[in-house]
Design a protein around this motif. Structure first.
Motif, PDB file in Angstrom:
ATOM      1  N   VAL A  94       3.893  56.396 -22.588  1.00 11.20           N
ATOM      2  CA  VAL A  94       2.939  57.087 -23.454  1.00 11.20           C
ATOM      3  C   VAL A  94       1.871  56.100 -23.883  1.00 11.20           C
ATOM      4  CG1 VAL A  94       4.666  58.706 -24.282  1.00 11.20           C
ATOM      5  CG2 VAL A  94       4.270  56.601 -25.551  1.00 11.20           C
ATOM      6  N   LYS A  95       0.705  56.591 -24.183  1.00 16.23           N
ATOM      7  CA  LYS A  95      -0.385  55.732 -24.627  1.00 16.23           C
ATOM      8  C   LYS A  95      -0.216  55.475 -26.114  1.00 16.23           C
ATOM      9  CE  LYS A  95      -5.388  55.186 -24.539  1.00 16.23           C
ATOM     10  NZ  LYS A  95      -6.685  55.807 -24.166  1.00 16.23           N
ATOM     11  N   ALA A  96       0.146  54.264 -26.438  1.00 18.03           N
ATOM     12  CA  ALA A  96       0.369  53.914 -27.837  1.00 18.03           C
ATOM     13  C   ALA A  96      -0.579  52.792 -28.225  1.00 18.03           C
ATOM     14  CB  ALA A  96       1.818  53.480 -28.058  1.00 18.03           C
ATOM     15  N   GLN A 140       8.764  55.013 -29.331  1.00 14.98           N
ATOM     16  CA  GLN A 140       7.853  55.155 -30.461  1.00 14.98           C
ATOM     17  C   GLN A 140       8.531  54.740 -31.761  1.00 14.98           C
ATOM     18  OE1 GLN A 140       4.747  55.698 -30.307  1.00 14.98           O
ATOM     19  NE2 GLN A 140       4.144  57.429 -29.007  1.00 14.98           N
ATOM     20  N   ALA A 141       9.822  54.973 -31.839  1.00 11.54           N
ATOM     21  CA  ALA A 141      10.556  54.659 -33.068  1.00 11.54           C
ATOM     22  C   ALA A 141      10.808  53.171 -33.256  1.00 11.54           C
ATOM     23  CB  ALA A 141      11.891  55.417 -33.081  1.00 11.54           C
ATOM     24  N   THR A 142      10.847  52.397 -32.157  1.00 17.31           N
ATOM     25  CA  THR A 142      11.162  50.977 -32.261  1.00 17.31           C
ATOM     26  C   THR A 142       9.949  50.074 -32.124  1.00 17.31           C
ATOM     27  OG1 THR A 142      11.642  50.824 -29.880  1.00 17.31           O
ATOM     28  CG2 THR A 142      13.484  51.359 -31.362  1.00 17.31           C
ATOM     29  N   LEU A 143       8.779  50.636 -31.911  1.00 15.82           N
ATOM     30  CA  LEU A 143       7.571  49.834 -31.722  1.00 15.82           C
ATOM     31  C   LEU A 143       7.245  49.068 -32.998  1.00 15.82           C
ATOM     32  CD1 LEU A 143       5.350  49.221 -29.623  1.00 15.82           C
ATOM     33  CD2 LEU A 143       3.995  51.033 -30.709  1.00 15.82           C
ATOM     34  N   PRO A 144       7.168  47.726 -32.931  1.00  9.28           N
ATOM     35  CA  PRO A 144       6.889  46.936 -34.136  1.00  9.28           C
ATOM     36  C   PRO A 144       5.480  47.185 -34.680  1.00  9.28           C
ATOM     37  CG  PRO A 144       7.807  45.576 -32.396  1.00  9.28           C
ATOM     38  CD  PRO A 144       7.435  46.881 -31.774  1.00  9.28           C
ATOM     39  N   VAL A 147       5.684  51.548 -23.652  1.00 13.98           N
ATOM     40  CA  VAL A 147       6.169  52.399 -24.743  1.00 13.98           C
ATOM     41  C   VAL A 147       6.455  53.788 -24.185  1.00 13.98           C
ATOM     42  CG1 VAL A 147       5.707  53.337 -27.028  1.00 13.98           C
ATOM     43  CG2 VAL A 147       4.742  51.115 -26.387  1.00 13.98           C
ATOM     44  N   VAL A 148       7.659  54.279 -24.441  1.00 16.75           N
ATOM     45  CA  VAL A 148       8.010  55.646 -24.053  1.00 16.75           C
ATOM     46  C   VAL A 148       8.210  56.470 -25.323  1.00 16.75           C
ATOM     47  CG1 VAL A 148       9.100  54.887 -21.919  1.00 16.75           C
ATOM     48  CG2 VAL A 148      10.488  55.150 -23.975  1.00 16.75           C
ATOM     49  N   ASP A 149       8.088  57.754 -25.188  1.00 18.30           N
ATOM     50  CA  ASP A 149       8.240  58.618 -26.356  1.00 18.30           C
ATOM     51  C   ASP A 149       9.663  58.547 -26.887  1.00 18.30           C
ATOM     52  OD1 ASP A 149       7.390  60.480 -28.276  1.00 18.30           O
ATOM     53  OD2 ASP A 149       8.294  62.112 -27.126  1.00 18.30           O
ATOM     54  N   SER A 150      10.636  58.694 -25.985  1.00 16.83           N
ATOM     55  CA  SER A 150      12.055  58.583 -26.353  1.00 16.83           C
ATOM     56  C   SER A 150      12.874  58.568 -25.064  1.00 16.83           C
ATOM     57  CB  SER A 150      12.492  59.756 -27.245  1.00 16.83           C
ATOM     58  OG  SER A 150      12.368  60.987 -26.547  1.00 16.83           O
ATOM     59  N   TRP A 151      14.145  58.226 -25.196  1.00 15.34           N
ATOM     60  CA  TRP A 151      15.054  58.254 -24.057  1.00 15.34           C
ATOM     61  C   TRP A 151      15.870  59.540 -24.131  1.00 15.34           C
ATOM     62  CZ3 TRP A 151      13.661  54.820 -20.699  1.00 15.34           C
ATOM     63  CH2 TRP A 151      13.171  53.570 -21.107  1.00 15.34           C
ATOM     64  N   ASP A 152      15.619  60.440 -23.219  1.00 12.79           N
ATOM     65  CA  ASP A 152      16.287  61.738 -23.250  1.00 12.79           C
ATOM     66  C   ASP A 152      17.321  61.807 -22.136  1.00 12.79           C
ATOM     67  OD1 ASP A 152      17.037  64.286 -23.776  1.00 12.79           O
ATOM     68  OD2 ASP A 152      15.234  65.253 -22.976  1.00 12.79           O
ATOM     69  N   PHE A 153      18.527  61.357 -22.428  1.00  9.33           N
ATOM     70  CA  PHE A 153      19.617  61.407 -21.460  1.00  9.33           C
ATOM     71  C   PHE A 153      20.640  62.485 -21.822  1.00  9.33           C
ATOM     72  CE2 PHE A 153      18.443  56.764 -21.110  1.00  9.33           C
ATOM     73  CZ  PHE A 153      17.806  56.906 -19.882  1.00  9.33           C
ATOM     74  N   GLY A 154      20.302  63.313 -22.768  1.00  8.80           N
ATOM     75  CA  GLY A 154      21.231  64.345 -23.178  1.00  8.80           C
ATOM     76  C   GLY A 154      22.384  63.769 -23.979  1.00  8.80           C
ATOM     77  N   THR A 156       8.751  49.171 -13.555  1.00 14.12           N
ATOM     78  CA  THR A 156       9.149  47.828 -13.986  1.00 14.12           C
ATOM     79  C   THR A 156       9.720  47.040 -12.821  1.00 14.12           C
ATOM     80  OG1 THR A 156      11.333  48.629 -14.633  1.00 14.12           O
ATOM     81  CG2 THR A 156       9.612  48.600 -16.329  1.00 14.12           C
ATOM     82  N   GLU A 157       9.553  45.729 -12.868  1.00 16.35           N
ATOM     83  CA  GLU A 157      10.112  44.837 -11.861  1.00 16.35           C
ATOM     84  C   GLU A 157      10.751  43.652 -12.557  1.00 16.35           C
ATOM     85  OE1 GLU A 157       7.048  43.693  -9.216  1.00 16.35           O
ATOM     86  OE2 GLU A 157       6.781  45.687  -8.331  1.00 16.35           O
ATOM     87  N   GLY A 158      11.797  43.122 -11.965  1.00 16.74           N
ATOM     88  CA  GLY A 158      12.459  41.979 -12.568  1.00 16.74           C
ATOM     89  C   GLY A 158      13.334  42.396 -13.732  1.00 16.74           C
ATOM     90  N   ARG A 159      13.489  41.483 -14.680  1.00 13.36           N
ATOM     91  CA  ARG A 159      14.347  41.742 -15.836  1.00 13.36           C
ATOM     92  C   ARG A 159      13.587  42.567 -16.871  1.00 13.36           C
ATOM     93  NH1 ARG A 159      18.962  39.767 -16.769  1.00 13.36           N
ATOM     94  NH2 ARG A 159      18.616  39.826 -19.015  1.00 13.36           N
ATOM     95  N   VAL A 160      14.317  43.499 -17.482  1.00 10.12           N
ATOM     96  CA  VAL A 160      13.706  44.411 -18.449  1.00 10.12           C
ATOM     97  C   VAL A 160      14.481  44.368 -19.759  1.00 10.12           C
ATOM     98  CG1 VAL A 160      13.023  46.795 -18.918  1.00 10.12           C
ATOM     99  CG2 VAL A 160      12.985  45.928 -16.563  1.00 10.12           C
ATOM    100  N   LEU A 161      13.769  44.199 -20.846  1.00 10.55           N
ATOM    101  CA  LEU A 161      14.360  44.252 -22.186  1.00 10.55           C
ATOM    102  C   LEU A 161      14.077  45.626 -22.774  1.00 10.55           C
ATOM    103  CD1 LEU A 161      15.765  42.729 -24.530  1.00 10.55           C
ATOM    104  CD2 LEU A 161      13.486  42.112 -25.357  1.00 10.55           C
ATOM    105  N   VAL A 162      15.128  46.385 -23.033  1.00 16.15           N
ATOM    106  CA  VAL A 162      14.990  47.725 -23.589  1.00 16.15           C
ATOM    107  C   VAL A 162      15.351  47.672 -25.068  1.00 16.15           C
ATOM    108  CG1 VAL A 162      15.762  50.125 -23.487  1.00 16.15           C
ATOM    109  CG2 VAL A 162      15.518  48.788 -21.372  1.00 16.15           C
ATOM    110  N   VAL A 163      14.385  47.971 -25.914  1.00 18.56           N
ATOM    111  CA  VAL A 163      14.581  47.905 -27.366  1.00 18.56           C
ATOM    112  C   VAL A 163      14.976  49.293 -27.863  1.00 18.56           C
ATOM    113  CG1 VAL A 163      13.567  47.242 -29.568  1.00 18.56           C
ATOM    114  CG2 VAL A 163      12.807  46.122 -27.456  1.00 18.56           C
TER     115      VAL A 163
END
Length: 203
Positions: free
Chosen positions: A5-7, A187-191, A115-122, A139-146
């Protein structure tokens, strides 16, 4: 499908000129705090034996010796060897926050903050869905998911991916940002300008 999302990234957090020296000092302190510091060697006073003089001071033709537990003897004590100690370093909170903002700014400058809106995995965790979600983000390589505390399903979905590191928003720190190629927020974790994240491990 999850999409970026565009944040509006807060320039006070993501738009700084990275302070390399501060980041280095904080990361060093954080890694030092992880050290157990339990290494220990015995001095000549702690090893067993050596209570009597091995031989007479004079007349034998050999070098004089007072104890068989001398550091120069096999089985003797260790001179100046390591002892248990604490490696923790005191780091000012302002420096810790500056290091985190510098690390985030460095990743943002390379367009590696997503930035994503949310993680919707049910209601059911799915590693397959998590892998597909990251693929859709490019994404490529290592990814940090907050993640937020409420993202328990997402955490269980990502945890089996070897290239992914998950971290709670309140535990976000400079080291984990720097060792990963991409940082993905919701969106909820964006500093914001006053990030709640701290590096308690570096205190």
């Amino acid at each position: 499908m999850v999409s970026v999302v565009k944040a509006d990234l807060d320039p006070a957090v993501f738009g700084l000129e990275p302070n390399v020296s501060v980041m280095a000092q904080v990361v060093t302190a954080q890694l030092a705090a992880r050290r157990a510091g339990t290494q220990s060697t015995k001095t000549r006073a702690e090893v067993s034996g050596g209570g009597s003089k091995p031989w007479a001071q004079k007349g034998t033709g050999r070098a004089r010796a007072g104890s068989s537990r001398s550091p120069i003897w096999t089985g003797g004590g260790v001179a100046l060897g390591p002892k248990p100690r604490k490696y923790t370093q005191r780091t000012p909170k302002k420096m810790v926050k500056l290091a985190l903002r510098s690390a985030l700014s460095d990743r943002a400058a390379d367009s590696k903050v997503l930035v994503v809106d949310s993680w919707d995995f049910g209601d059911t965790p799915s590693t397959k869905a998590a892998k597909a979600a990251l693929a859709s983000l490019g994404t490529e390589g290592r990814v940090l998911v907050v993640l937020a505390d409420a993202d328990a399903v997402a955490a269980r979905s990502f945890r089996n991916l070897p290239e992914v590191q998950i971290i709670a928003a309140r535990e976000l720190n400079a080291y984990d940002v720097l060792v990963n190629d991409f940082v993905v927020f919701t969106q909820a974790t964006l500093p914001t300008s006053a990030p709640a994240a701290t590096e308690e491990a570096a205190q």
